[in-house]
Scaffold this active site. Structure first.
Site, PDB file in Angstrom:
ATOM      1  N   ARG A 176     -92.017 -80.273 -68.986  1.00 21.65           N
ATOM      2  CA  ARG A 176     -93.214 -80.918 -69.398  1.00 21.65           C
ATOM      3  C   ARG A 176     -93.393 -82.500 -68.870  1.00 21.65           C
ATOM      4  O   ARG A 176     -92.421 -83.220 -69.269  1.00 21.65           O
ATOM      5  CB  ARG A 176     -93.428 -80.789 -70.900  1.00 21.65           C
ATOM      6  CG  ARG A 176     -93.871 -79.358 -71.316  1.00 21.65           C
ATOM      7  CD  ARG A 176     -94.006 -79.352 -72.946  1.00 21.65           C
ATOM      8  NE  ARG A 176     -92.683 -79.593 -73.455  1.00 21.65           N
ATOM      9  CZ  ARG A 176     -92.341 -80.823 -74.098  1.00 21.65           C
ATOM     10  NH1 ARG A 176     -93.079 -81.708 -74.133  1.00 21.65           N
ATOM     11  NH2 ARG A 176     -91.213 -80.846 -74.550  1.00 21.65           N
ATOM     12  N   TYR A 210     -95.510 -75.585 -64.168  1.00 19.33           N
ATOM     13  CA  TYR A 210     -94.342 -75.349 -65.122  1.00 19.33           C
ATOM     14  C   TYR A 210     -94.841 -74.912 -66.522  1.00 19.33           C
ATOM     15  O   TYR A 210     -95.734 -75.557 -67.195  1.00 19.33           O
ATOM     16  CB  TYR A 210     -93.581 -76.915 -65.294  1.00 19.33           C
ATOM     17  CG  TYR A 210     -92.708 -76.686 -66.555  1.00 19.33           C
ATOM     18  CD1 TYR A 210     -91.468 -75.800 -66.471  1.00 19.33           C
ATOM     19  CD2 TYR A 210     -92.952 -77.120 -67.654  1.00 19.33           C
ATOM     20  CE1 TYR A 210     -90.603 -75.533 -67.491  1.00 19.33           C
ATOM     21  CE2 TYR A 210     -91.955 -76.971 -68.810  1.00 19.33           C
ATOM     22  CZ  TYR A 210     -90.945 -76.210 -68.826  1.00 19.33           C
ATOM     23  OH  TYR A 210     -90.080 -75.901 -69.881  1.00 19.33           O
ATOM     24  N   LYS A 250     -98.043 -74.998 -75.890  1.00 22.01           N
ATOM     25  CA  LYS A 250     -97.858 -76.338 -76.681  1.00 22.01           C
ATOM     26  C   LYS A 250     -99.360 -76.663 -76.774  1.00 22.01           C
ATOM     27  O   LYS A 250     -99.786 -77.638 -77.723  1.00 22.01           O
ATOM     28  CB  LYS A 250     -96.863 -77.201 -75.952  1.00 22.01           C
ATOM     29  CG  LYS A 250     -95.456 -76.968 -75.893  1.00 22.01           C
ATOM     30  CD  LYS A 250     -95.006 -76.586 -77.302  1.00 22.01           C
ATOM     31  CE  LYS A 250     -93.676 -75.926 -77.601  1.00 22.01           C
ATOM     32  NZ  LYS A 250     -92.521 -76.291 -76.770  1.00 22.01           N
ATOM     33  N   HIS A 289     -93.870 -77.154 -84.792  1.00 24.71           N
ATOM     34  CA  HIS A 289     -92.801 -76.866 -83.570  1.00 24.71           C
ATOM     35  C   HIS A 289     -91.826 -76.444 -84.237  1.00 24.71           C
ATOM     36  O   HIS A 289     -90.586 -77.138 -84.469  1.00 24.71           O
ATOM     37  CB  HIS A 289     -92.644 -78.112 -82.901  1.00 24.71           C
ATOM     38  CG  HIS A 289     -91.868 -77.822 -81.628  1.00 24.71           C
ATOM     39  ND1 HIS A 289     -90.769 -78.844 -80.990  1.00 24.71           N
ATOM     40  CD2 HIS A 289     -91.612 -76.806 -80.703  1.00 24.71           C
ATOM     41  CE1 HIS A 289     -90.615 -78.520 -80.093  1.00 24.71           C
ATOM     42  NE2 HIS A 289     -90.724 -77.049 -80.004  1.00 24.71           N
ATOM     43  N   SER A 340     -87.232 -80.043 -78.767  1.00 26.52           N
ATOM     44  CA  SER A 340     -87.268 -79.427 -77.501  1.00 26.52           C
ATOM     45  C   SER A 340     -85.770 -79.047 -77.192  1.00 26.52           C
ATOM     46  O   SER A 340     -84.830 -80.256 -77.156  1.00 26.52           O
ATOM     47  CB  SER A 340     -87.965 -79.492 -76.396  1.00 26.52           C
ATOM     48  OG  SER A 340     -89.278 -79.727 -76.523  1.00 26.52           O
ATOM     49  N   CYS A 350     -83.130 -78.136 -78.530  1.00 28.23           N
ATOM     50  CA  CYS A 350     -82.073 -78.526 -79.926  1.00 28.23           C
ATOM     51  C   CYS A 350     -81.692 -77.384 -80.988  1.00 28.23           C
ATOM     52  O   CYS A 350     -81.151 -77.483 -81.732  1.00 28.23           O
ATOM     53  CB  CYS A 350     -82.418 -79.691 -80.625  1.00 28.23           C
ATOM     54  SG  CYS A 350     -82.657 -81.039 -79.720  1.00 28.23           S
ATOM     55  N   ASP A 353     -90.404 -71.026 -81.794  1.00 30.20           N
ATOM     56  CA  ASP A 353     -90.976 -72.378 -81.238  1.00 30.20           C
ATOM     57  C   ASP A 353     -92.091 -72.755 -81.959  1.00 30.20           C
ATOM     58  O   ASP A 353     -92.122 -73.979 -82.094  1.00 30.20           O
ATOM     59  CB  ASP A 353     -91.229 -72.059 -79.648  1.00 30.20           C
ATOM     60  CG  ASP A 353     -91.385 -73.367 -78.836  1.00 30.20           C
ATOM     61  OD1 ASP A 353     -90.369 -74.052 -79.197  1.00 30.20           O
ATOM     62  OD2 ASP A 353     -92.399 -73.584 -78.411  1.00 30.20           O
ATOM     63  N   ARG A 401     -85.753 -71.660 -67.510  1.00 31.30           N
ATOM     64  CA  ARG A 401     -86.086 -70.699 -68.594  1.00 31.30           C
ATOM     65  C   ARG A 401     -86.295 -69.337 -68.232  1.00 31.30           C
ATOM     66  O   ARG A 401     -86.423 -68.819 -66.960  1.00 31.30           O
ATOM     67  CB  ARG A 401     -87.366 -71.234 -69.139  1.00 31.30           C
ATOM     68  CG  ARG A 401     -87.229 -72.752 -69.642  1.00 31.30           C
ATOM     69  CD  ARG A 401     -88.017 -73.306 -70.576  1.00 31.30           C
ATOM     70  NE  ARG A 401     -87.640 -74.395 -71.297  1.00 31.30           N
ATOM     71  CZ  ARG A 401     -87.788 -74.801 -72.704  1.00 31.30           C
ATOM     72  NH1 ARG A 401     -87.750 -73.718 -73.621  1.00 31.30           N
ATOM     73  NH2 ARG A 401     -87.120 -76.039 -73.081  1.00 31.30           N
TER      74      ARG A 401
HETATM   75  P1  GTP Z   1     -87.122 -75.393 -76.653  1.00 26.24           P
HETATM   76  O1  GTP Z   1     -87.522 -74.072 -76.317  1.00 26.24           O
HETATM   77  O2  GTP Z   1     -87.095 -76.551 -75.507  1.00 26.24           O
HETATM   78  O3  GTP Z   1     -88.361 -75.627 -77.746  1.00 26.24           O
HETATM   79  O4  GTP Z   1     -85.817 -75.548 -77.449  1.00 26.24           O
HETATM   80  P2  GTP Z   1     -84.848 -74.733 -78.477  1.00 26.24           P
HETATM   81  O5  GTP Z   1     -85.196 -75.658 -79.726  1.00 26.24           O
HETATM   82  O6  GTP Z   1     -85.297 -73.330 -78.792  1.00 26.24           O
HETATM   83  O7  GTP Z   1     -83.335 -74.741 -78.184  1.00 26.24           O
HETATM   84  P3  GTP Z   1     -82.270 -73.585 -77.796  1.00 26.24           P
HETATM   85  O8  GTP Z   1     -82.240 -72.727 -78.980  1.00 26.24           O
HETATM   86  O9  GTP Z   1     -82.802 -73.035 -76.693  1.00 26.24           O
HETATM   87  O10 GTP Z   1     -81.039 -74.624 -77.460  1.00 26.24           O
HETATM   88  C1  GTP Z   1     -80.989 -75.414 -76.418  1.00 26.24           C
HETATM   89  C2  GTP Z   1     -79.443 -75.904 -76.292  1.00 26.24           C
HETATM   90  O11 GTP Z   1     -78.982 -76.287 -77.688  1.00 26.24           O
HETATM   91  C3  GTP Z   1     -78.719 -74.857 -75.667  1.00 26.24           C
HETATM   92  O12 GTP Z   1     -77.824 -75.487 -74.612  1.00 26.24           O
HETATM   93  C4  GTP Z   1     -77.669 -74.319 -76.754  1.00 26.24           C
HETATM   94  O13 GTP Z   1     -76.524 -73.893 -76.157  1.00 26.24           O
HETATM   95  C5  GTP Z   1     -77.529 -75.682 -77.639  1.00 26.24           C
HETATM   96  N1  GTP Z   1     -77.224 -75.217 -79.044  1.00 26.24           N
HETATM   97  C6  GTP Z   1     -78.266 -74.427 -79.664  1.00 26.24           C
HETATM   98  N2  GTP Z   1     -77.606 -74.448 -80.983  1.00 26.24           N
HETATM   99  C7  GTP Z   1     -76.363 -74.923 -81.082  1.00 26.24           C
HETATM  100  C8  GTP Z   1     -75.386 -75.404 -82.091  1.00 26.24           C
HETATM  101  O14 GTP Z   1     -75.638 -74.607 -83.080  1.00 26.24           O
HETATM  102  N3  GTP Z   1     -74.227 -76.201 -81.926  1.00 26.24           N
HETATM  103  C9  GTP Z   1     -74.461 -76.774 -80.512  1.00 26.24           C
HETATM  104  N4  GTP Z   1     -73.523 -77.681 -80.360  1.00 26.24           N
HETATM  105  N5  GTP Z   1     -75.357 -76.355 -79.520  1.00 26.24           N
HETATM  106  C10 GTP Z   1     -76.264 -75.676 -79.818  1.00 26.24           C
HETATM  107  C1  SPV Z   2     -90.203 -77.355 -75.070  1.00 30.69           C
HETATM  108  O1  SPV Z   2     -90.149 -78.042 -74.400  1.00 30.69           O
HETATM  109  O2  SPV Z   2     -90.379 -77.320 -76.412  1.00 30.69           O
HETATM  110  C2  SPV Z   2     -90.202 -75.740 -74.967  1.00 30.69           C
HETATM  111  C3  SPV Z   2     -90.625 -75.288 -73.526  1.00 30.69           C
HETATM  112  O3  SPV Z   2     -90.654 -74.929 -75.661  1.00 30.69           O
HETATM  113  S1  SPV Z   2     -92.325 -75.593 -73.134  1.00 30.69           S
HETATM  114  O4  SPV Z   2     -93.059 -74.352 -73.427  1.00 30.69           O
HETATM  115  O5  SPV Z   2     -92.233 -76.245 -71.689  1.00 30.69           O
HETATM  116  O6  SPV Z   2     -92.795 -76.719 -73.879  1.00 30.69           O
HETATM  117 MN    MN Z   3     -90.352 -75.855 -77.984  1.00 32.81          MN
END
Ligand code: GTP
Ligand code: SPV
Ligand code: MN
Length: 603
Positions: free
Chosen positions: A75, A208, A217, A237, A259, A261, A288, A386
């Site tokens: 984004r 993207y 979003k 979110h 995002s 995290c 999400d 993704r």
């Molecule tokens: P968006 O789709 O961008 O909103 O992201 P999200 O919040 O769904 O994040 P996602 O679950 O895809 O995690 C992103 C990153 O965080 C990955 O690289 C994971 O490996 C890492 N991660 C997730 N959970 C943990 C955790 O409990 N501990 C650690 N150390 N890393 C984590």
């Molecule tokens: C984020 O960045 O929080 C996502 C991916 O979930 S996007 O849909 O590109 O915003």
């Molecule tokens: Mn997100």
């Protein structure tokens, strides 16, 4: 083109499409009906035009690979604007443009942008069609990739169009007008504009995900947060998950992390070995976005308005997230990952051996161990690569996903990526204090944003890039929601990312259930806690560590409240709050002063 028959009786919709088509000048207009036959046709066209690469259909049935332009991989927050009439209504944390400037600037780029292309009309519903939670949008786009993603991420087609006509005839409620064109995919001619007062989104020059899947979003957070304030509900979110307790009772929680995290990972966690005997089971509702309303019982109920995951690929493997590995084994669109020689895909931190060669996310020949001119390893997959996959593929998908009234929320959790400061978990004293915790969240930047990795930025409720109006008013809205609820959820903060000497102290992933267990115990008054200046922190003995080798000293480090660090944090919060001037609710300044006072008297 003008003589084309429109399969709708809705005049507003018809007139709008004609107007947009006059501006963008597509060669043709095609309505998306939501059928498999039409989707398959589009997939074939994409393969023929190289927008998609068909993957190994034996190993990955129904799966495709897409590559975006190299400067179009996340984004672009600096090109994202809230176009409210008054600048004040966008607030100090949003980019602002007047609606007139916004429309004019974008119109110049949209003009003729669809020449030689088809304009697709996608009627979509965020939330189950016809639910009181749900909102209807129509996206016009010249990207088949967008159409195919929208078909996974939202409910779309004929049924939604009929619902739109019905609703609009009854109440004149209309729909969110979403216009997208790839145009030249040029970052210098890219704009993602929101006109909350017109219920309109214009996105141009990008291909993207978050910039172009306008139901995500743009509608479900930026426009929806604006509507939520007006209609007394919350668009957040947040992931939503059910935790089935050993006694068979399911408690639902919603959690906001910025995002990349960990929302997706938490939403479908696998109970760790050590807790298995207790018989927990996880039900994934969403990863999400959460829309939450107060129901007649005075409690907060939530739906996930989406029907798919648009998840981060790197790091996804059978150890970190087995549910997702299963989910993306079919009917999935991969974006910006590595293509292997057997026509399957790979990314850093995926299952299996590291391939010796392949084609990287930029479409170049790639060999394992390649380095760039600075000696840094060249990634096979982009760090923000993704996948788009249907929720119904997920083995832990909740049986309540399509229920119109959603699920009741027992706890709201705020989290961030903080190497220091924030303990593994703590609980707010009450709703108002919980809102303060959310409003003062900070997190280190990740690959999901264009910007400097690792730098801490303030990210209230993980909504800094997504709040469609003045964030100070958003805080007031949160405070007022608490007053409207007879049974507000308890509010917690978590941090899976605390480090010591650069190493994560907490194993994370499935083990996070140990923290959720404490949270649910607190919600049900089953366990005591230690009162600290920042909130209630667990007594070390109340986190069940059965089956993991975590020294009690490490747990103590994870739970420690460091007074000096918190004073430093307050300085940054102070700067952050001050930019809102008189708009910041005084309750939050009160919470700030109270925290400062409690810290002064600590230890
Ligand atoms: P968006 O789709 O961008 O909103 O992201 P999200 O919040 O769904 O994040 P996602 O679950 O895809 O995690 C992103 C990153 O965080 C990955 O690289 C994971 O490996 C890492 N991660 C997730 N959970 C943990 C955790 O409990 N501990 C650690 N150390 N890393 C984590
Ligand atoms: C984020 O960045 O929080 C996502 C991916 O979930 S996007 O849909 O590109 O915003
Ligand atoms: Mn997100």
């Amino acid at each position: 083109m003008m003589s084309k028959k429109f399969p709708t009786t809705n005049k507003k919709l018809k007139d709008w499409i004609i107007k947009m088509a006059e501006m963008c000048q597509p060669e043709d207009i095609v309505w998306i009906d939501g059928t498999d036959a039409q989707r398959e046709r589009l997939e074939k066209e994409c393969v023929a035009s190289n927008e998609l690469i068909e993957l190994n259909q034996e190993k990955l049935p129904g799966c495709f690979l897409h590559r975006t332009a190299v400067d179009d991989v996340a984004r672009t927050e600096h090109l994202t604007f809230i176009c409210s009439r008054r600048k004040q209504d966008a607030g100090p944390t949003n980019n602002w443009m007047s609606p007139r400037d916004g429309y004019n600037k974008a119109r110049a780029i949209f003009k003729g942008s669809m020449k030689g292309r088809t304009m697709y009309v996608i009627p979509f519903s965020m939330g189950p069609v016809g639910s009181t939670f749900s909102k209807i949008g129509v996206e016009l786009t010249d990207s088949r990739y967008v159409v195919l993603n929208m078909l996974i991420m939202t409910r779309c087609g004929e049924a939604v169009l009929r619902q739109l006509e019905l609703q609009d005839a009854e109440s004149g409620i209309g729909f969110t007008k979403c216009l997208h064109s790839k145009a030249k995919l040029n970052i210098n001619e890219r704009l993602i504009l929101h006109f909350p007062e017109d219920n309109t989104i214009w996105s141009v020059g990008s291909g993207y995900g978050g910039n172009v899947l306008l139901g995500k979003k743009c509608l479900s957070l930026r426009i929806a947060s604006f509507l939520g304030k007006r209609e007394h509900w919350l668009a957040e979110h947040m992931l939503i998950m059910g935790i089935e307790e050993p006694n068979g009772h399911i408690e639902y929680i919603a959690a906001a992390f910025p995002s990349a995290c960990g929302k997706t990972n938490l939403a479908m966690l696998i109970p760790p070995e050590g807790l298995k005997v207790k018989g927990y089971r996880i039900w994934t509702v969403g990863d999400d976005i959460a829309w939450m309303r107060i129901d007649s019982d005075g409690a907060l109920w939530a739906i996930n308005p989406e029907t798919g995951f648009f998840g981060v690929a790197p790091g996804t493997n059978s150890k970190s997230n087995p549910m997702m590995v299963e989910t993306i084994s079919k009917n999935t669109i991969y974006t910006n990952v590595l293509l292997k020689t057997d026509n399957t895909v790979w990314w850093e931190g995926s299952d299996g051996e590291v391939p010796q060669e392949g084609i990287d996310w930029k479409g170049r020949q790639w060999k394992f161990g390649m380095r760039d001119e600075n000696g840094k390893p060249i990634l096979g997959a982009h760090a923000n690569s993704r996948f788009t996959a249907p929720i119904k593929n997920c083995p832990s998908a909740s049986f309540r996903i399509d229920q119109h009234h959603g699920v009741p929320i027992s706890a709201i959790i705020f989290g961030g990526r903080r190497a220091h400061l924030s303990p593994l978990v703590f609980e707010g004293f009450n709703w108002q204090h919980g809102v303060f915790m959310g409003a003062t969240m900070g997190s280190e930047l990740t690959a999901a944003q264009v910007g400097k990795l690792g730098q801490v930025r303030r990210d209230p409720m993980a909504m800094i890039p997504f709040c469609g109006y003045n964030m100070a008013n958003y805080f007031s809205h949160w405070l007022s929601m608490g007053k409207r609820m007879a049974k507000p959820p308890k509010i917690f903060a978590v941090n899976w990312f605390r480090t010591d000497d650069g190493e994560f102290l907490w194993p994370g992933f499935g083990e996070n259930l140990r923290v959720l267990e404490w949270i649910l115990d607190r919600c049900n008054n089953r366990v005591a806690a230690v009162e600290t200046p920042i909130g209630f922190v667990p007594r070390p003995q109340d986190i069940d560590l059965t089956g993991i080798n975590l020294p009690v000293q490490t747990l103590e480090k994870l739970l420690k409240v460091n007074k000096e660090e918190w004073f430093e944090e307050l300085k940054d919060v102070n700067r952050f709050f001050k930019q809102f001037k008189r708009d910041l609710p005084r309750e939050l300044w009160q919470e700030y002063k109270d925290l400062e006072g409690r810290l002064k008297n600590y230890e």
